[in-house]
Design a protein around this motif. Structure first.
Motif, PDB file in Angstrom:
ATOM      1  N   TYR A   1      21.857  12.003 -33.912  1.00 32.86           N
ATOM      2  CA  TYR A   1      20.585  11.885 -34.642  1.00 32.86           C
ATOM      3  C   TYR A   1      19.656  10.837 -34.035  1.00 32.86           C
ATOM      4  O   TYR A   1      18.713  10.391 -34.691  1.00 32.86           O
ATOM      5  CB  TYR A   1      20.793  11.592 -36.130  1.00 32.86           C
ATOM      6  CG  TYR A   1      21.737  12.538 -36.826  1.00 32.86           C
ATOM      7  CD1 TYR A   1      21.776  13.893 -36.485  1.00 32.86           C
ATOM      8  CD2 TYR A   1      22.622  12.098 -37.804  1.00 32.86           C
ATOM      9  CE1 TYR A   1      22.659  14.760 -37.108  1.00 32.86           C
ATOM     10  CE2 TYR A   1      23.500  12.970 -38.434  1.00 32.86           C
ATOM     11  CZ  TYR A   1      23.515  14.294 -38.080  1.00 32.86           C
ATOM     12  OH  TYR A   1      24.387  15.164 -38.690  1.00 32.86           O
TER      13      TYR A   1
ATOM     14  N   THR B   1      17.216  14.256 -28.115  1.00 37.36           N
ATOM     15  CA  THR B   1      18.004  13.762 -29.249  1.00 37.36           C
ATOM     16  C   THR B   1      19.180  14.682 -29.522  1.00 37.36           C
ATOM     17  O   THR B   1      19.084  15.896 -29.356  1.00 37.36           O
ATOM     18  CB  THR B   1      17.116  13.672 -30.502  1.00 37.36           C
ATOM     19  OG1 THR B   1      16.034  12.774 -30.249  1.00 37.36           O
ATOM     20  CG2 THR B   1      17.898  13.166 -31.710  1.00 37.36           C
TER      21      THR B   1
ATOM     22  N   ARG C   1      20.993  16.566 -32.078  1.00 39.91           N
ATOM     23  CA  ARG C   1      20.683  17.073 -33.415  1.00 39.91           C
ATOM     24  C   ARG C   1      21.914  17.539 -34.184  1.00 39.91           C
ATOM     25  O   ARG C   1      21.912  17.566 -35.407  1.00 39.91           O
ATOM     26  CB  ARG C   1      19.698  18.244 -33.312  1.00 39.91           C
ATOM     27  CG  ARG C   1      18.377  17.906 -32.629  1.00 39.91           C
ATOM     28  CD  ARG C   1      17.561  16.940 -33.449  1.00 39.91           C
ATOM     29  NE  ARG C   1      16.278  16.631 -32.807  1.00 39.91           N
ATOM     30  CZ  ARG C   1      15.472  15.678 -33.209  1.00 39.91           C
ATOM     31  NH1 ARG C   1      15.792  14.930 -34.254  1.00 39.91           N
ATOM     32  NH2 ARG C   1      14.340  15.441 -32.588  1.00 39.91           N
TER      33      ARG C   1
ATOM     34  N   ASP D   1      13.569  14.325 -38.380  1.00 44.46           N
ATOM     35  CA  ASP D   1      13.634  13.868 -37.001  1.00 44.46           C
ATOM     36  C   ASP D   1      14.257  12.488 -36.862  1.00 44.46           C
ATOM     37  O   ASP D   1      14.950  12.218 -35.894  1.00 44.46           O
ATOM     38  CB  ASP D   1      12.221  13.850 -36.415  1.00 44.46           C
ATOM     39  CG  ASP D   1      12.172  13.403 -34.969  1.00 44.46           C
ATOM     40  OD1 ASP D   1      12.964  13.924 -34.165  1.00 44.46           O
ATOM     41  OD2 ASP D   1      11.349  12.536 -34.642  1.00 44.46           O
TER      42      ASP D   1
ATOM     43  N   GLY E   1      11.998  18.269 -35.124  1.00 44.03           N
ATOM     44  CA  GLY E   1      13.343  17.712 -34.963  1.00 44.03           C
ATOM     45  C   GLY E   1      14.419  18.669 -35.398  1.00 44.03           C
ATOM     46  O   GLY E   1      14.920  19.473 -34.616  1.00 44.03           O
TER      47      GLY E   1
ATOM     48  N   ASN F   1      17.458  17.735 -37.582  1.00 47.45           N
ATOM     49  CA  ASN F   1      18.813  17.197 -37.603  1.00 47.45           C
ATOM     50  C   ASN F   1      19.713  18.054 -38.492  1.00 47.45           C
ATOM     51  O   ASN F   1      19.246  18.661 -39.463  1.00 47.45           O
ATOM     52  CB  ASN F   1      18.809  15.750 -38.098  1.00 47.45           C
ATOM     53  CG  ASN F   1      18.221  14.793 -37.092  1.00 47.45           C
ATOM     54  OD1 ASN F   1      18.143  15.094 -35.903  1.00 47.45           O
ATOM     55  ND2 ASN F   1      17.805  13.618 -37.553  1.00 47.45           N
TER      56      ASN F   1
ATOM     57  N   TYR G   1      21.938  24.784 -29.389  1.00 52.06           N
ATOM     58  CA  TYR G   1      21.220  24.571 -30.659  1.00 52.06           C
ATOM     59  C   TYR G   1      20.586  25.875 -31.133  1.00 52.06           C
ATOM     60  O   TYR G   1      20.664  26.231 -32.314  1.00 52.06           O
ATOM     61  CB  TYR G   1      20.150  23.502 -30.459  1.00 52.06           C
ATOM     62  CG  TYR G   1      19.465  23.058 -31.733  1.00 52.06           C
ATOM     63  CD1 TYR G   1      19.986  22.018 -32.498  1.00 52.06           C
ATOM     64  CD2 TYR G   1      18.294  23.668 -32.168  1.00 52.06           C
ATOM     65  CE1 TYR G   1      19.357  21.604 -33.663  1.00 52.06           C
ATOM     66  CE2 TYR G   1      17.653  23.267 -33.322  1.00 52.06           C
ATOM     67  CZ  TYR G   1      18.194  22.235 -34.074  1.00 52.06           C
ATOM     68  OH  TYR G   1      17.571  21.837 -35.236  1.00 52.06           O
TER      69      TYR G   1
END
Length: 851
Positions: free
Chosen positions: A328, A345, A347, A643, A682, A684, A714
């Motif tokens: 995260y 990042t 996630r 995010d 984002g 997460n 993802y």
């Protein structure tokens, strides 16, 4: 051996374990001798094997279900899991570790450990101990059967005092003070233990003379003289040296191993991590070598960097830094660098190992917000390829004190350990599923079973065409002058009427399924003031203009998502940074200064934004929603809530990252319960059940040198449940639209542009000059062409999952969707032949029964 172990344990003494290493606020628990050091393991208490396997010499079968068998070596604490369907065995530690030609010293010991503990002393100096060399080798552990598994409790650290516990040096005055209280025997002991340096007027410890009986006599002399910890602290300050008392370095922790259907659950209860006040535990590293691949093995490590990445076994990249990323992303109360991080990042809290015989897939179920994913390859410190999680227990910061023209830096630790256990689910895949797309399929199904993804829409209501994501910038603050006097006012870049004009032109070009993210529409522009209440900016049309635009969007079938930032707050009336901003470990409000693109660093001459305390988030959101829902939009766009994840280290009111995650989830639910579709930047893991759309989804990894390939992991997890797109094409790094089209086809992503109606020069001399190419007239023709080409393919798979993905050859990738349609893209500058069909340079081909 058992008798020696019991004798050792009986020699241990009572210690006090402190659950928080903080100088200002601590919570202590008395642990008596039987609880901490009573790890006696007699023959009568030995584990009885339920079953055995001839391939696992010395290991005892302790738990079994329809899918797995769990074994443990009760002399070392190592475990193994037999996957029944494939008949493959997965070991917690390499079986040939004793023959490793590279590992030595502590790195050799690590190969036999299941957990490492990283801790600090009260000077802020870090050290690491592990369950093998600091526990098992001293027989300081206890194994117990639990439901569906086994637990291993480790005591790490020895009770015996060593030479390092004697003062490193003494002043002449202190030496004389001590010897004046001793008899002749004590004086002789110190005469041997310390060597005088007449030039510096000090006595230095003579380590070479201190062992056995002589060491005991030296300790007896200090005890007889009444030398205390306070005396040692005074001597360290006076003579400017530091040392730690090794005899008080006591730690205890438990690992629980249980079987749950097709998975092994490895859990470290945070309540089992015990330590003394002087040595707070910073983090633990768990199961570092579970399933590790050796120097002769073929396979890859999967890490969740950005869209996902593979690190191939034995890739020869040990000269580059090992992989390490926080799940995260950064906590803005911990990492406030002047330089912007450019890495992607993480996630999703997952990782894995792909080998010829099968795959090991890890899902962090508890403690993900405190987790870091680590990976490395053969050749650096050992001969193995491995990936594992570590978890922060107590964070550390530094406080600098200045007095009498002297400066001293002291550590500051968070008041309480993380409010979460650290639990990882390990699943074993085989056959075609022993791949990164097999892991993605498993994880998607896992999320669907655990309500980790939104419910899929009714097939009859689904839109066939892919989304065109359009960001429109409403207004920005701009420095202006009147009669030579500078002032700030709003500069309108896209009014509501102008937004209608853009949408009409797009629909006139047959661009459909427009999802409009409108930013800079309330409370003074893009970087709006505190959203406790909402005042629509008059510069772009005010409240009446918004309501007319909402009616227009509904009539035209446009999905409207006005954007709101909740976690980063600009200083303004209605916000008190002293009370409402998160605090760093230094006790200061967490601030975030704007970037200066010319210097590539944050500009501390500008006004900062503040990190909102998670403790204020729900109240802020409730207040914002009271006004937001009055405008009757069907959606909302969240700039930062999906995010970022930040702590608040306010004294006596600490909110750590695990608690902050729970607050964010409650806030997302609060917004979702208003029947609003939620678009977010984002995405997460913990926000996924509440999202309809995600923008700025990564379609690459960070490009760390140790990595070998980027993969759409993802996308394979969320596609079919959540619509998504990458960064706006007109602000991306793509040098031509062909690359963008191919990537969108490979990754199944929608089209995305960011526009304004006004000319680009309106952004000159503002803090938004990074929006260097956003006038819609320059891009609408390109956008039309790009959308129709991508939509011609992806409209056939708009609501389908990606079930397989593979690299066919260099620059050529195949993506397979759940309805059987596939797309093969060729990024090369030359044509390639696939299945006896030629794919032109920077072209693609499609296939499948339903295409």
């Amino acid at each position: 051996m058992r008798e020696a172990r019991n004798a050792l344990l009986l020699a241990c003494f009572l210690v006090t374990i402190v659950l928080v290493g903080c100088s200002e606020s601590t919570r202590s628990v008395e642990i008596d001798e039987s609880e901490l050091t009573g790890l006696d393991y007699t023959q009568e208490q030995a584990l009885q094997a339920t079953f055995m396997d001839e391939r696992l010499e010395g290991m005892k079968g302790i738990a079994e279900n329809d899918h797995l068998q769990l074994f443990i070596d009760d002399l070392t604490g190592s475990i193994a899991v037999l996957h029944k369907d494939s008949d493959e065995i997965w070991h917690s530690n390499p079986t040939d570790r004793d023959e490793d030609p590279i590992a030595s010293g502590v790195n050799q010991d690590l190969l036999s450990s299941q957990m490492q503990i990283h801790f600090y002393n009260n000077f802020g100096q870090g050290s690491v101990i592990n369950t093998f060399s600091d526990s098992v080798q001293y027989d300081q552990y206890k194994i117990e059967e639990i439901t569906d598994g086994v637990s291993v409790t480790y005591q790490l650290g020895r009770s015996e005092r060593s030479v390092e516990d004697l003062p490193l040096m003494l002043s002449s005055a202190r030496y004389e003070e001590i010897t004046s209280k001793l008899d002749d025997g004590g004086k002789r002991a110190l005469l041997i233990a310390y060597t005088e340096d007449t030039d510096r007027e000090i006595y230095e410890r003579n380590d070479s003379a201190l062992s056995g009986l002589q060491l005991e006599r030296a300790f007896m002399a200090f005890d007889d003289a009444g030398y205390t910890e306070e005396d040692l602290e005074q001597d360290m300050q006076e003579l400017n040296f530091t040392q730690e008392s090794l005899s008080s370095r006591h730690f205890q922790a438990t690992i629980e191993y249980t079987l749950d259907e097709d998975s092994l659950i490895v859990n470290v209860p945070v309540s089992s991590i015990l330590y003394t006040e002087d040595y707070p535990v910073n983090r633990i590293s768990l199961m570092r070598f579970f399933g590790a691949g050796g120097a002769e093995d073929e396979g890859s490590l999967f890490v969740p960097d950005g869209s996902g990445a593979l690190i191939h076994f034995n890739n020869g990249k040990s000269k580059y830094s090992a992989y390490q990323q926080s799940v995260y992303g950064s906590d803005l109360t911990m990492e406030l660098s002047d330089y912007e991080r450019t890495e992607q990042t993480v996630r999703l809290p997952v990782f894995g190992i792909i080998r010829e015989e099968g795959a090991l897939f890890g899902i962090i179920e508890e403690g993900a917000s405190a987790a870091t994913i680590n990976a490395d390859v053969n050749g650096r410190v050992n001969s193995y390829n491995y990936v594992y999680p570590s978890f922060y227990v107590v964070n550390k910061g530094d406080v600098t004190l200045q007095a009498n023209e002297q400066e001293r830096t002291l550590p500051r630790f968070q008041e309480e350990p993380m409010d979460s256990d650290f639990k990882v689910r390990y699943t074993f895949l085989h056959g075609e599923e022993a791949s990164y797309y097999g892991m993605a399929n498993y994880y998607r199904e896992y999320l669907e079973k655990t309500n980790g993804l939104p419910e899929k829409e009714n097939e009859e209501t689904l839109v066939k065409d892919i989304p065109f994501y359009l960001q429109l910038v409403g207004s920005i603050p701009k420095q202006k002058h009147f009669a030579g006097v500078p002032y700030k006012s709003l500069e309108a870049l896209t009014t509501f009427e102008q937004a209608e004009d853009i949408v009409n032109q797009m629909q006139g070009r047959d661009i459909t399924n427009i999802k409009l993210n409108y930013l800079g529409w309330f409370n003074s522009g893009v970087d709006h003031k505190v959203p406790k209440s909402i005042s629509v900016d008059r510069a772009i049309g005010g409240k009446s203009g918004l309501h007319q635009f909402v009616d227009f969007a509904e009539e035209k079938g446009i999905s409207l998502f006005p954007e709101v930032a909740l976690l980063n707050v600009n200083s303004s009336s209605g916000f008190n940074e002293a009370r409402e901003a998160s605090r760093t470990l230094r006790g200061m409000p967490a601030t975030l200064y704007p970037m200066d693109l010319t210097l590539e660093r944050r500009d501390r001459t500008k006004s900062p934004s503040y990190v909102l305390s998670p403790g204020r988030l729900e109240a802020y959101t409730e207040s914002m929603l009271n006004d937001f829902v009055l405008h009757e939009t069907n959606g909302i766009s969240l700039r930062d809530l999906a995010d970022q994840l930040n702590s608040d280290f306010r004294k006596n009111k600490q909110i750590d990252r695990t608690e902050s995650e729970r607050i964010s989830v409650q806030t997302m639910k609060m917004i979702h319960d208003e029947n609003l579709d939620i678009m977010a930047k984002g995405g997460n893991h913990y926000t996924l059940p509440y999202l309809s759309d995600i923008i700025d989804v990564p379609i690459n990894n960070s490009g760390f040198k140790i990595q070998d390939e980027a993969i759409p992991f993802y996308q394979m997890v969320i596609r079919g449940s959540i619509d998504y797109t990458s960064t706006p094409f007109n602000l991306s790094t793509y040098t031509n639209e062909r690359q963008y089209i191919l990537k969108s086809l490979e990754y199944g992503a929608g089209v995305h542009f960011k526009w304004i109606h006004e000319p680009n020069y309106k952004l000159k001399d503002t803090e938004y000059n990074h929006l260097y190419s956003v006038n819609y007239e320059q891009w609408i023709d390109d956008a039309t062409r790009i959308y129709h080409e991508i939509n011609a393919v992806l409209s056939h798979v708009h609501n389908e999952s990606i079930v397989a993905h593979e690299k066919l050859e260099e620059g050529v990738y195949k993506t397979v969707y759940s309805n059987g349609i596939y797309v093969i893209v060729n990024y090369n500058e030359t044509a390639v032949s696939i299945d006896e069909m030629e794919i032109e340079a920077q072209g693609y081909m499609t296939g499948g029964e339903t295409f």
